[in-house]
Design a protein around this motif. Structure first.
Motif, PDB file in Angstrom:
ATOM      1  N   MET A   1       4.059  -0.508   1.567  1.00  0.00           N
ATOM      2  CA  MET A   1       3.904  -1.762   1.764  1.00  0.00           C
ATOM      3  C   MET A   1       2.530  -2.182   1.552  1.00  0.00           C
ATOM      4  O   MET A   1       2.235  -3.225   1.218  1.00  0.00           O
ATOM      5  CB  MET A   1       4.295  -2.413   2.895  1.00  0.00           C
ATOM      6  CG  MET A   1       5.891  -2.382   3.250  1.00  0.00           C
ATOM      7  SD  MET A   1       6.948  -2.771   2.301  1.00  0.00           S
ATOM      8  CE  MET A   1       6.601  -4.736   2.464  1.00  0.00           C
ATOM      9  N   TYR A   2       1.411  -1.308   1.257  1.00  0.00           N
ATOM     10  CA  TYR A   2       0.212  -1.492   1.010  1.00  0.00           C
ATOM     11  C   TYR A   2       0.006  -1.793  -0.609  1.00  0.00           C
ATOM     12  O   TYR A   2       0.578  -1.097  -1.227  1.00  0.00           O
ATOM     13  CB  TYR A   2      -0.844  -0.324   1.412  1.00  0.00           C
ATOM     14  CG  TYR A   2      -1.160  -0.315   2.812  1.00  0.00           C
ATOM     15  CD1 TYR A   2      -0.311  -0.934   3.914  1.00  0.00           C
ATOM     16  CD2 TYR A   2      -2.175   0.582   3.388  1.00  0.00           C
ATOM     17  CE1 TYR A   2      -0.578  -0.593   5.239  1.00  0.00           C
ATOM     18  CE2 TYR A   2      -2.478   0.581   4.543  1.00  0.00           C
ATOM     19  CZ  TYR A   2      -1.732   0.063   5.579  1.00  0.00           C
ATOM     20  OH  TYR A   2      -2.065   0.127   6.906  1.00  0.00           O
ATOM     21  N   SER A   3      -0.951  -2.662  -0.864  1.00  0.00           N
ATOM     22  CA  SER A   3      -1.374  -2.995  -2.081  1.00  0.00           C
ATOM     23  C   SER A   3      -2.296  -1.946  -2.365  1.00  0.00           C
ATOM     24  O   SER A   3      -2.694  -1.236  -1.641  1.00  0.00           O
ATOM     25  CB  SER A   3      -1.877  -4.386  -2.291  1.00  0.00           C
ATOM     26  OG  SER A   3      -3.296  -4.494  -1.543  1.00  0.00           O
ATOM     27  N   ARG A   4      -2.568  -2.007  -3.809  1.00  0.00           N
ATOM     28  CA  ARG A   4      -3.772  -0.816  -4.569  1.00  0.00           C
ATOM     29  C   ARG A   4      -4.781  -0.605  -3.809  1.00  0.00           C
ATOM     30  O   ARG A   4      -5.211   0.408  -3.301  1.00  0.00           O
ATOM     31  CB  ARG A   4      -3.574  -0.692  -5.872  1.00  0.00           C
ATOM     32  CG  ARG A   4      -4.510   0.382  -6.430  1.00  0.00           C
ATOM     33  CD  ARG A   4      -4.750   0.121  -7.812  1.00  0.00           C
ATOM     34  NE  ARG A   4      -3.825  -0.116  -8.849  1.00  0.00           N
ATOM     35  CZ  ARG A   4      -3.707  -0.509  -9.894  1.00  0.00           C
ATOM     36  NH1 ARG A   4      -4.847  -0.812 -10.729  1.00  0.00           N
ATOM     37  NH2 ARG A   4      -2.665  -0.485 -10.775  1.00  0.00           N
ATOM     38  N   ASP A   5      -5.626  -1.881  -3.357  1.00  0.00           N
ATOM     39  CA  ASP A   5      -6.836  -1.819  -2.893  1.00  0.00           C
ATOM     40  C   ASP A   5      -6.702  -1.935  -1.258  1.00  0.00           C
ATOM     41  O   ASP A   5      -7.853  -2.090  -0.816  1.00  0.00           O
ATOM     42  CB  ASP A   5      -7.689  -2.916  -3.388  1.00  0.00           C
ATOM     43  CG  ASP A   5      -7.043  -4.253  -3.376  1.00  0.00           C
ATOM     44  OD1 ASP A   5      -6.045  -4.381  -2.688  1.00  0.00           O
ATOM     45  OD2 ASP A   5      -7.697  -5.285  -3.603  1.00  0.00           O
ATOM     46  N   GLN A   6      -5.738  -1.685  -0.774  1.00  0.00           N
ATOM     47  CA  GLN A   6      -5.639  -1.615   0.911  1.00  0.00           C
ATOM     48  C   GLN A   6      -5.430  -0.453   1.227  1.00  0.00           C
ATOM     49  O   GLN A   6      -4.711   0.515   0.717  1.00  0.00           O
ATOM     50  CB  GLN A   6      -4.427  -2.403   1.289  1.00  0.00           C
ATOM     51  CG  GLN A   6      -4.434  -2.793   2.666  1.00  0.00           C
ATOM     52  CD  GLN A   6      -3.038  -3.702   3.084  1.00  0.00           C
ATOM     53  OE1 GLN A   6      -2.299  -4.016   2.251  1.00  0.00           O
ATOM     54  NE2 GLN A   6      -2.689  -3.917   4.269  1.00  0.00           N
ATOM     55  N   TYR A   7      -6.167  -0.204   2.298  1.00  0.00           N
ATOM     56  CA  TYR A   7      -6.332   1.304   2.961  1.00  0.00           C
ATOM     57  C   TYR A   7      -6.991   1.168   4.487  1.00  0.00           C
ATOM     58  O   TYR A   7      -7.643   0.429   4.792  1.00  0.00           O
ATOM     59  CB  TYR A   7      -6.770   2.442   1.937  1.00  0.00           C
ATOM     60  CG  TYR A   7      -8.615   2.264   1.856  1.00  0.00           C
ATOM     61  CD1 TYR A   7      -9.471   2.576   2.895  1.00  0.00           C
ATOM     62  CD2 TYR A   7      -8.995   1.371   0.809  1.00  0.00           C
ATOM     63  CE1 TYR A   7     -10.720   2.050   2.853  1.00  0.00           C
ATOM     64  CE2 TYR A   7     -10.369   1.296   0.624  1.00  0.00           C
ATOM     65  CZ  TYR A   7     -11.188   1.632   1.436  1.00  0.00           C
ATOM     66  OH  TYR A   7     -12.605   1.406   1.421  1.00  0.00           O
ATOM     67  N   ASP A   8      -6.562   2.219   5.085  1.00  0.00           N
ATOM     68  CA  ASP A   8      -6.962   2.383   6.564  1.00  0.00           C
ATOM     69  C   ASP A   8      -7.434   3.848   6.752  1.00  0.00           C
ATOM     70  O   ASP A   8      -6.816   4.693   6.393  1.00  0.00           O
ATOM     71  CB  ASP A   8      -5.836   1.941   7.384  1.00  0.00           C
ATOM     72  CG  ASP A   8      -5.723   0.353   7.589  1.00  0.00           C
ATOM     73  OD1 ASP A   8      -6.766  -0.356   7.751  1.00  0.00           O
ATOM     74  OD2 ASP A   8      -4.627  -0.069   7.336  1.00  0.00           O
ATOM     75  N   ILE A   9      -8.576   4.011   7.529  1.00  0.00           N
ATOM     76  CA  ILE A   9      -9.027   5.697   7.676  1.00  0.00           C
ATOM     77  C   ILE A   9      -9.127   5.492   9.195  1.00  0.00           C
ATOM     78  O   ILE A   9      -9.757   4.758   9.785  1.00  0.00           O
ATOM     79  CB  ILE A   9     -10.037   5.918   7.175  1.00  0.00           C
ATOM     80  CG1 ILE A   9     -10.317   5.514   5.638  1.00  0.00           C
ATOM     81  CG2 ILE A   9     -10.683   7.278   7.502  1.00  0.00           C
ATOM     82  CD1 ILE A   9     -11.618   5.867   4.963  1.00  0.00           C
ATOM     83  N   ILE A  10      -8.200   6.493  10.050  1.00  0.00           N
ATOM     84  CA  ILE A  10      -8.057   6.560  11.276  1.00  0.00           C
ATOM     85  C   ILE A  10      -8.629   7.964  11.927  1.00  0.00           C
ATOM     86  O   ILE A  10      -8.073   8.882  11.354  1.00  0.00           O
ATOM     87  CB  ILE A  10      -6.412   6.317  11.733  1.00  0.00           C
ATOM     88  CG1 ILE A  10      -5.979   4.832  11.287  1.00  0.00           C
ATOM     89  CG2 ILE A  10      -6.472   6.412  13.455  1.00  0.00           C
ATOM     90  CD1 ILE A  10      -4.603   4.763  11.409  1.00  0.00           C
ATOM     91  N   PRO A  11      -9.563   7.929  12.793  1.00  0.00           N
ATOM     92  CA  PRO A  11     -10.022   8.952  13.335  1.00  0.00           C
ATOM     93  C   PRO A  11      -9.077   9.483  14.222  1.00  0.00           C
ATOM     94  O   PRO A  11      -8.424   8.792  15.181  1.00  0.00           O
ATOM     95  CB  PRO A  11     -11.316   8.731  14.153  1.00  0.00           C
ATOM     96  CG  PRO A  11     -11.657   7.291  13.448  1.00  0.00           C
ATOM     97  CD  PRO A  11     -10.552   6.833  13.158  1.00  0.00           C
TER      98      PRO A  11
END
Length: 487
Positions: free
Chosen positions: A476-486
């Protein structure tokens, strides 16, 4: 030139199309929940005065406050010296009630543009209660006819007790003096009603609303060359006939209630034309094409030869493409309702006579436009600069909204760019957080690249920060959408 007006009525919206010789020239759309405001009169309250801009914001009961400039205000609150006439503080103060008229619809983040120079229209006349002047539409070019109309209006006003000025509209060309007299009486009655209503209401309130789109079309588009008006609603047909009987009786026989199974707007391919009018690229019959880009500041039109190679030489090819483009551009401006500053980049022409002919062709094509246009000569860079009066949103602004993915930019960052952003962000977070691993959530195309072309960079980064990097696809994420989770 024969013309037809097609009117499509649904509970959600009204649409009006002007078709000339079977080709769509203009289209108007009015949504039931978002009716146009131009011509409406409000009793508003001044919310804020801005001396630095010589303007003020006026609350007229809409979501956004309206904007009024000092040049659109008739009289100051107190007598002032001519040198001080441009100071907004001499005209308006916060909390003051003021009767204003919308002269430009709200567009994008801007509120409605307002004026205290009020006017109301009929079929043949525009009445301006606060001025003493008789004007005549510039589109009536015959000087004899202009003098005849001026004399007829002066006769109609001779027994009139009211004050104010009038503008004779283009539609009045050739009409009898008695028709002008009827319009004068109607406008005087209408203005009396508006005056009385404005005294009784408190701000902010609606004092007067202009006619709905399909009745305005009968008033403004019903030129002598119109042969038929087709409407697909029985209720609207009755209202149109009543309106025409009052203001334009000779048009009553032309009004037809369309009841065929095939939708009205499919008769001349109007639906397809509307869809094409939302695209940037406009093909020319010769094989060339236009690229039309609308921005907040201006509209640009680029002319290209495309597949057209001509028969004689390059200069002839360019000239023919530019001639065809001139008429197409004028039609597209009307069809898309583009306004404001417009820059046209014709293909460079060396022959000065060719330049003059292309400019004359553009002027001739623009002469049929009901909106006021101003055309400048070809600039040193070979650009044609022009303006077209803008009173409402363009077709694209009305029917479309900014892309939620690219936020209206028309482009997205590449997957490669996003991958490198993610790797830099992991490096930054590794210095900021104590954790054993990082989980990256991103679109499929980004994760695929990180695990394939950029896998060597990922391995190097894991070794450098001393932590593992895990990936999970989020469809469901668009190309420029991201998350980085420690983790």
């Amino acid at each position: 030139m024969s013309s037809e007006i097609l009117i499509n009525i649904t509970p959600m919206e009204s649409r009006v199309a002007l078709v000339e010789n079977g080709v769509l020239q203009e289209v108007g759309v009015e949504r039931t929940l978002h009716r146009g405001l131009v011509g409406n009169i409000y009793k508003g309250k001044v919310a804020r005065v801005l001396p630095g801009m010589q303007a003020a914001f006026v609350n007229i009961g809409l979501e956004k406050a309206g904007f009024i400039h000092v040049d659109d205000i008739l009289t100051p609150l107190i007598n002032c010296e001519p040198s001080d006439a441009g100071d907004i503080r001499l005209y308006l103060r916060e909390g003051q009630s003021v009767v204003v008229q919308v002269i430009k619809d709200p567009i994008s983040t801007k509120g409605a543009r307002l004026s205290t120079q009020l006017s109301v229209s009929s079929r043949f006349l525009v009445y301006m209660p606060d001025v003493a002047h008789i004007g005549i539409s510039q589109r009536i070019e015959d000087e004899t006819e202009r003098e005849r109309l001026r004399g007829a209006l002066e006769v109609a006003l001779s027994g009139n007790e009211g004050t104010g000025g009038y503008i004779i509209r283009t539609a009045a060309e050739g009409v009898e003096a008695g028709e002008l007299a009827k319009d004068v009486q109607f406008l005087n009655r209408l203005w009396g009603h508006i005056n009385e209503t404005s005294r009784q209401l408190s701000a902010p309130s609606v004092v007067y609303e202009d006619l709905p789109l399909y009745l305005r079309a009968m008033r403004d588009m019903a030129l002598p060359v119109v042969e038929k008006v087709r409407v697909d609603s029985g209720e609207a047909h009755g209202k149109l006939c009543d309106f025409a009987a009052q203001f334009n009786p000779e048009m009553v026989p032309m009004i037809e209630c369309y009841s065929e199974d095939r939708p009205l707007f499919y008769l001349y391919g109007v639906e397809d034309e509307i869809s094409r009018a939302l695209e940037k690229k406009v093909p020319l019959k010769s094989g060339g094409y236009l690229v039309i880009e609308q921005t907040e500041a201006m509209t640009t039109v680029d002319v290209n030869t495309g597949a057209f190679v001509g028969h004689r030489n390059l200069e002839e090819t360019i000239f023919k493409t530019n001639l065809e483009a001139a008429s197409t551009i004028a039609r597209q401006l009307r069809l898309r309702n583009l306004g404001g500053i417009i820059i046209i980049d014709f293909i460079d022409m060396q022959d000065l006579e060719h330049r003059r002919q292309v400019l004359r062709a553009l002027e001739k094509a623009l002469s049929r436009d009901r909106a006021k246009t101003t055309l400048a000569s070809v600039s040193e860079l070979g650009l044609v600069q022009m303006t077209r009066k803008r009173t409402s949103e363009s077709l694209g602004q009305l029917l479309c909204e900014a892309c939620p993915v690219c936020d209206g930019k028309g482009s997205l960052k590449s997957a490669e760019t996003i991958c490198y952003e993610i790797l830099r962000e992991i490096l930054r977070e590794a210095r900021a957080f104590e954790c054993s691993a990082f989980l990256v959530l991103a679109a499929p195309v980004v994760i695929d690249r990180l695990l394939d072309e950029d896998s060597a960079y990922v391995a190097d980064l894991e070794g450098f920060v001393g932590r593992t990097i895990q990936f999970r696809v989020e469809s469901m994420y668009s190309r420029d959408q991201y998350d980085i989770i420690p983790v």
